[in-house]
Design a protein around this motif. Structure first.
Motif, PDB file in Angstrom:
ATOM      1  N   ALA A 178      85.439 134.553 102.324  1.00  0.00           N
ATOM      2  CA  ALA A 178      84.810 134.447 100.993  1.00  0.00           C
ATOM      3  C   ALA A 178      84.773 135.624  99.959  1.00  0.00           C
ATOM      4  O   ALA A 178      85.559 136.533 100.480  1.00  0.00           O
ATOM      5  CB  ALA A 178      83.201 134.054 101.197  1.00  0.00           C
ATOM      6  N   GLY A 179      84.479 135.500  98.655  1.00  0.00           N
ATOM      7  CA  GLY A 179      84.958 136.336  97.592  1.00  0.00           C
ATOM      8  C   GLY A 179      83.870 137.266  97.128  1.00  0.00           C
ATOM      9  O   GLY A 179      84.075 138.082  96.149  1.00  0.00           O
ATOM     10  N   SER A 180      82.808 137.304  97.799  1.00  0.00           N
ATOM     11  CA  SER A 180      81.618 138.357  97.413  1.00  0.00           C
ATOM     12  C   SER A 180      80.640 138.767  98.312  1.00  0.00           C
ATOM     13  O   SER A 180      80.856 137.900  99.564  1.00  0.00           O
ATOM     14  CB  SER A 180      80.765 137.723  96.249  1.00  0.00           C
ATOM     15  OG  SER A 180      79.946 136.645  96.976  1.00  0.00           O
ATOM     16  N   GLN A 181      80.036 139.869  98.429  1.00  0.00           N
ATOM     17  CA  GLN A 181      79.016 140.210  99.567  1.00  0.00           C
ATOM     18  C   GLN A 181      78.177 139.300  99.457  1.00  0.00           C
ATOM     19  O   GLN A 181      77.614 139.141 100.643  1.00  0.00           O
ATOM     20  CB  GLN A 181      78.597 141.649  98.900  1.00  0.00           C
ATOM     21  CG  GLN A 181      77.621 142.188 100.050  1.00  0.00           C
ATOM     22  CD  GLN A 181      78.429 142.466 101.267  1.00  0.00           C
ATOM     23  OE1 GLN A 181      79.840 142.814 101.295  1.00  0.00           O
ATOM     24  NE2 GLN A 181      78.034 142.596 102.147  1.00  0.00           N
ATOM     25  N   GLU A 182      77.599 138.826  98.547  1.00  0.00           N
ATOM     26  CA  GLU A 182      76.582 137.774  98.633  1.00  0.00           C
ATOM     27  C   GLU A 182      76.928 136.567  99.403  1.00  0.00           C
ATOM     28  O   GLU A 182      76.200 135.890 100.292  1.00  0.00           O
ATOM     29  CB  GLU A 182      76.115 137.068  97.198  1.00  0.00           C
ATOM     30  CG  GLU A 182      74.962 135.923  97.332  1.00  0.00           C
ATOM     31  CD  GLU A 182      75.057 135.144  95.981  1.00  0.00           C
ATOM     32  OE1 GLU A 182      74.264 134.131  95.985  1.00  0.00           O
ATOM     33  OE2 GLU A 182      75.974 135.476  95.260  1.00  0.00           O
ATOM     34  N   LYS A 183      78.172 135.955  99.236  1.00  0.00           N
ATOM     35  CA  LYS A 183      78.806 135.025 100.022  1.00  0.00           C
ATOM     36  C   LYS A 183      79.026 135.306 101.483  1.00  0.00           C
ATOM     37  O   LYS A 183      78.681 134.428 102.211  1.00  0.00           O
ATOM     38  CB  LYS A 183      79.968 134.247  99.219  1.00  0.00           C
ATOM     39  CG  LYS A 183      79.632 133.575  98.002  1.00  0.00           C
ATOM     40  CD  LYS A 183      80.823 133.037  97.333  1.00  0.00           C
ATOM     41  CE  LYS A 183      80.076 132.411  96.015  1.00  0.00           C
ATOM     42  NZ  LYS A 183      81.361 131.585  95.417  1.00  0.00           N
ATOM     43  N   GLU A 185      77.404 137.273 103.239  1.00  0.00           N
ATOM     44  CA  GLU A 185      76.082 137.559 103.873  1.00  0.00           C
ATOM     45  C   GLU A 185      75.464 136.362 104.315  1.00  0.00           C
ATOM     46  O   GLU A 185      74.982 136.217 104.980  1.00  0.00           O
ATOM     47  CB  GLU A 185      75.233 138.261 103.089  1.00  0.00           C
ATOM     48  CG  GLU A 185      75.436 139.875 102.769  1.00  0.00           C
ATOM     49  CD  GLU A 185      74.585 140.536 101.731  1.00  0.00           C
ATOM     50  OE1 GLU A 185      73.657 140.016 101.312  1.00  0.00           O
ATOM     51  OE2 GLU A 185      74.649 141.928 101.812  1.00  0.00           O
ATOM     52  N   ASN A 197      86.116 139.628 103.170  1.00  0.00           N
ATOM     53  CA  ASN A 197      86.431 139.497 101.656  1.00  0.00           C
ATOM     54  C   ASN A 197      87.912 139.437 101.001  1.00  0.00           C
ATOM     55  O   ASN A 197      88.456 140.313 101.378  1.00  0.00           O
ATOM     56  CB  ASN A 197      85.609 140.824 100.962  1.00  0.00           C
ATOM     57  CG  ASN A 197      85.468 140.451  99.452  1.00  0.00           C
ATOM     58  OD1 ASN A 197      86.370 139.597  98.861  1.00  0.00           O
ATOM     59  ND2 ASN A 197      84.253 140.874  98.796  1.00  0.00           N
ATOM     60  N   ARG A 199      88.770 139.230  98.392  1.00  0.00           N
ATOM     61  CA  ARG A 199      89.193 139.888  97.085  1.00  0.00           C
ATOM     62  C   ARG A 199      89.431 141.405  97.181  1.00  0.00           C
ATOM     63  O   ARG A 199      90.217 142.103  96.677  1.00  0.00           O
ATOM     64  CB  ARG A 199      88.077 139.800  96.085  1.00  0.00           C
ATOM     65  CG  ARG A 199      88.074 138.367  95.696  1.00  0.00           C
ATOM     66  CD  ARG A 199      86.706 138.246  94.612  1.00  0.00           C
ATOM     67  NE  ARG A 199      86.337 136.874  94.387  1.00  0.00           N
ATOM     68  CZ  ARG A 199      86.934 136.116  93.441  1.00  0.00           C
ATOM     69  NH1 ARG A 199      88.076 136.562  92.910  1.00  0.00           N
ATOM     70  NH2 ARG A 199      86.584 134.874  93.277  1.00  0.00           N
ATOM     71  N   THR A 200      88.716 142.126  98.265  1.00  0.00           N
ATOM     72  CA  THR A 200      88.854 143.605  98.411  1.00  0.00           C
ATOM     73  C   THR A 200      89.516 143.811  99.721  1.00  0.00           C
ATOM     74  O   THR A 200      89.856 144.903  99.801  1.00  0.00           O
ATOM     75  CB  THR A 200      87.255 144.039  98.403  1.00  0.00           C
ATOM     76  OG1 THR A 200      86.608 143.459  99.614  1.00  0.00           O
ATOM     77  CG2 THR A 200      86.699 143.631  96.934  1.00  0.00           C
ATOM     78  N   THR A 317      82.457 126.347  90.097  1.00  0.00           N
ATOM     79  CA  THR A 317      82.104 127.701  90.121  1.00  0.00           C
ATOM     80  C   THR A 317      80.731 127.874  90.807  1.00  0.00           C
ATOM     81  O   THR A 317      79.825 128.597  90.220  1.00  0.00           O
ATOM     82  CB  THR A 317      82.367 128.818  89.009  1.00  0.00           C
ATOM     83  OG1 THR A 317      81.200 128.571  88.051  1.00  0.00           O
ATOM     84  CG2 THR A 317      83.964 128.853  88.536  1.00  0.00           C
ATOM     85  N   GLY A 319      77.303 128.651  93.192  1.00  0.00           N
ATOM     86  CA  GLY A 319      76.855 129.994  94.047  1.00  0.00           C
ATOM     87  C   GLY A 319      77.023 129.426  95.451  1.00  0.00           C
ATOM     88  O   GLY A 319      77.652 128.380  96.012  1.00  0.00           O
TER      89      GLY A 319
END
Length: 330
Positions: A178-183, A185, A197, A199-200, A317, A319
Motif C-alpha cells: 500500500a502507499g501510506s502508513q495508515e493503509k 496499518e 510501502n 512509495r518509500t 481516491t 481511504g
C-alpha cells in the motif's frame, strides 16, 4: 409494485452533477431475481468508472449505481429458494440498470446468500463483490495453495483487503502493498503477515528480502500500472499474477518474453457467474468462512444515503477499507 427513491446516473460526468435522486417503481421480480428493501449497499471504484463512462459492460445512461446490497426480501418469483422476509446480501442487477443505492433493488438470485450469523448490516452490504472477486482470483483462476506466498497490491482497498483475508484463510503467507502508513496499518490489522510501502520502499528488493530471493507465488493485482510492473520483478518462477482491476488508471504492461523466460502466468479475473452448482458452491464456501470468523468485511467509512453523489466521486481516491452506504434502518 413497490415505490421509492433511487440514485440514478442521468449522464456521464462528475457524479456530483450527473447522479440524481429519482422516484422509481419496481415490479415483481422475474425468474432469477429477488426484490429486496435495501438497508445497506457497498461502494467501490466501479461506481466512479460507471459515472465516467469507463465501465465496459454498461451502455448509456440512465441507470442505477451500486453493485451490491443487503436487506430484506420483499418479493420472489415462483420456485425461488428464498422467501419474503429473508435477510440477504448479494449482487444487484446493475448490468440491467438496477443499482443498490435505492430503497429497493433486484439481486441476482444465484449471487445472493442469507446474511451469515453475526454479520452487521454494514458488513453485509459490503460483502459480495470484494470476496467474490477474491474467490475468483485465489480459488478459481489462479488457485492459491496453503504455504504459498501471496502478494496483494492495493491491500487496504476493498478488493485488496478481501484478498488478504481470503489468502490467510487459505493458508498462505500474505505480503500487503500500500502507499501510506495508515493503509499499511490497516492491512496489518486485517491479516497481512508483512507490509510494504511502494512509495518509500524498493518494492522489488523488499519482495526478495521477504521471500529469501525465491519470489512470490501469486500476485493479486487490482491496481495495474507501474506498481504492478515493479511487483512482477519479484514473481517466482512458475508464479501467477491475477489481473483483477486497474485502480492506477491503466493495466499492467505484460512482457511476453519476460513471461516466457521466467515461466510465469497472467490470468484475467472477472467474477462472472459460473454454472449454477459451481456458483452456489463458491458462495457457500464464502458464507461458511464468514460464519467461522475466518473472513470479515474490512469496513472503512459508512456514508449516509444523501451523500451518494459525493461518495461516488471520492471512490477514485478512497481511504482505507470498504465504503458502505446506509440506506435505511432495520
Amino acid at each position: 409494485m413497490f415505490s421509492g427513491r433511487a440514485w440514478r446516473l442521468v449522464k456521464f460526468g462528475d457524479p456530483r452533477e450527473a447522479v440524481e435522486l429519482q422516484e422509481m417503481t419496481w415490479e415483481e421480480p422475474a425468474a432469477g431475481q429477488l426484490l429486496i428493501r435495501v438497508r445497506t449497499a457497498g461502494a467501490g471504484l466501479p461506481d466512479a468508472m460507471m459515472a465516467a463512462g469507463h465501465f465496459p459492460l454498461l451502455g448509456q445512461p440512465p441507470f442505477g449505481l451500486g453493485e451490491e446490497a443487503a436487506g430484506e426480501v420483499v418479493a420472489v418469483p415462483p420456485g425461488s429458494r428464498f422467501a419474503v422476509g429473508d435477510q440477504v446480501t448479494g449482487i444487484t442487477g446493475f448490468l440491467e440498470g438496477w443499482g443498490g443505492y435505492a430503497d429497493y433493488t433486484y439481486l441476482r438470485e444465484g449471487s445472493t446468500i442469507r446474511i451469515p450469523a453475526g454479520m452487521t448490516d454494514e458488513e453485509a452490504g459490503g460483502f459480495p463483490i470484494g470476496f467474490r472477486t477474491a474467490y475468483a482470483a485465489l480459488v478459481e483462476r489462479a488457485p492459491l495453495q496453503a504455504g504459498q506466498t501471496l502478494l496483494v497490491l492495493g491491500a487496504a482497498g476493498s478488493s485488496g483487503a478481501t484478498a488478504t483475508q481470503l489468502g490467510k484463510a487459505l493458508g498462505a503467507k500474505v505480503i500487503a502493498v500500500a502507499g501510506s502508513q495508515e493503509k499499511l496499518e490497516f492491512a496489518a490489522r486485517h491479516g497481512a503477515d508483512e507490509v510494504v510501502n511502494y512509495r518509500t520502499d524498493d518494492l522489488a528488493a523488499r519482495i526478495a528480502d521477504l521471500t529469501g530471493g525465491q519470489g512470490v507465488d501469486l500476485i493479486f493485482d487490482p491496481v495495474g500500472g507501474e506498481t504492478a510492473a515493479t511487483a512482477l520483478k519479484g514473481i517466482a518462477r512458475g508464479g501467477r499474477i491475477a489481473l483483477a482491476g486497474l485502480a492506477s488508471g491503466a493495466p499492467v504492461a505484460l512482457d511476453s518474453m519476460d513471461m516466457l523466460l521466467r515461466n510465469y502466468t497472467a490470468v484475467g479475473v472477472l467474477a462472472t457467474p459460473l454454472a449454477p452448482d459451481a456458483e452456489a458452491a463458491a458462495w457457500d464456501h464464502l458464507a461458511g468462512l464468514a460464519e467461522k470468523g475466518a473472513i470479515a468485511v474490512p469496513l472503512g467509512r459508512v456514508h449516509a444515503f444523501d451523500e451518494v453523489p459525493r461518495m461516488i466521486a471520492e471512490q477514485t481516491t478512497p481511504g482505507a477499507g470498504k465504503s458502505v452506504v446506509r440506506v435505511a434502518a432495520r
